[in-house]
Structures are given as C-alpha cells and as structure tokens.
Design a protein around this motif. Sequence first.
Motif, short mmCIF file in Angstrom:
data_model
loop_
_atom_site.label_atom_id
_atom_site.label_comp_id
_atom_site.label_asym_id
_atom_site.label_seq_id
_atom_site.Cartn_x
_atom_site.Cartn_y
_atom_site.Cartn_z
N VAL A 86 0.88 -1.17 0.00
CA VAL A 86 0.00 0.00 0.00
C VAL A 86 0.91 1.22 0.00
O VAL A 86 1.68 1.43 0.93
N ASP A 87 0.83 2.03 -1.07
CA ASP A 87 1.71 3.19 -1.15
C ASP A 87 1.04 4.44 -0.57
O ASP A 87 -0.09 4.39 -0.09
N TYR A 88 1.75 5.56 -0.63
CA TYR A 88 1.28 6.80 0.00
C TYR A 88 0.00 7.34 -0.64
O TYR A 88 -0.72 8.13 -0.04
N ARG A 89 -0.32 6.92 -1.84
CA ARG A 89 -1.54 7.36 -2.51
C ARG A 89 -2.69 6.39 -2.28
O ARG A 89 -3.79 6.61 -2.74
N GLY A 90 -2.42 5.30 -1.56
CA GLY A 90 -3.46 4.31 -1.29
C GLY A 90 -3.56 3.24 -2.34
O GLY A 90 -4.47 2.40 -2.29
N ASN A 91 -2.64 3.22 -3.30
CA ASN A 91 -2.63 2.16 -4.30
C ASN A 91 -2.29 0.84 -3.64
O ASN A 91 -1.37 0.76 -2.83
N ILE A 92 -3.02 -0.20 -3.99
CA ILE A 92 -2.76 -1.54 -3.50
C ILE A 92 -2.24 -2.36 -4.66
O ILE A 92 -2.83 -2.38 -5.73
N THR A 93 -1.11 -3.00 -4.44
CA THR A 93 -0.55 -3.89 -5.46
C THR A 93 -0.23 -5.23 -4.83
O THR A 93 0.01 -5.34 -3.63
N ARG A 94 -0.26 -6.26 -5.67
CA ARG A 94 0.13 -7.60 -5.24
C ARG A 94 1.48 -7.92 -5.87
O ARG A 94 1.70 -7.65 -7.03
N ASN A 95 2.35 -8.51 -5.08
CA ASN A 95 3.68 -8.85 -5.58
C ASN A 95 3.78 -10.34 -5.80
O ASN A 95 3.19 -11.12 -5.18
#
Length: 95
Positions: A86-95
């Motif tokens: 979860v980045d500072y902009r609220g983007n959620i990514t799966r690795n």
Amino acid sequence: MVLSVLAAITSFGAHAQTSTTSPMPAPKADADRNAPLPGANSFTEGQAKSRLEANGYTNIGELKKDNNGVWKGTATHSGATVTVSVDYRGNITRN
C-alpha cells in the motif's frame, strides 16, 4: 415568490450537506501504472490495513513500512495468500 424562496433554501441545504472530508483517499478502481509509488506515507499501519480490508483482503498479517514509505505484508484475497503493498496514494498492489 414563496416557491422561489423555498427552492433557494432547499438547494442551499443540499449543497451544504455534500461537503465532506475523508482521512484516506477513496478506493481506486485502478492502481497507478507504476505503483507502488515511493513517497512520504502518512498512513498508519491500521489505516493501511483498513484500506486492504475495504478492497476485499482478509487475514492481513503485520504490515511493515519499507525505506520507500510503502507498507508491505501478506493477506488473503479470493482464497489465495498474496504479498501486498500500500503506497502513500493508497494504491494496493500484489507482488
């Protein structure tokens, strides 16, 4: 004349009710193309976890903030355990 005054009062009341603030950005349908983005993350671990939960993630493990300000951890989504960010902009990514 009475109808004009009533309409003006009603429209003003409706306008005043639509002004809201939110401590976190609203969930986005699509993450930024280059997410997770590095940056000063003002989310707490609890807020990052809430963001994941609001997007269908469960069994969220401990989240750790990395040197780029990105919260990282594991969670379950659609029955699979995945690594999430979860980045500072609220983007959620799966690795």
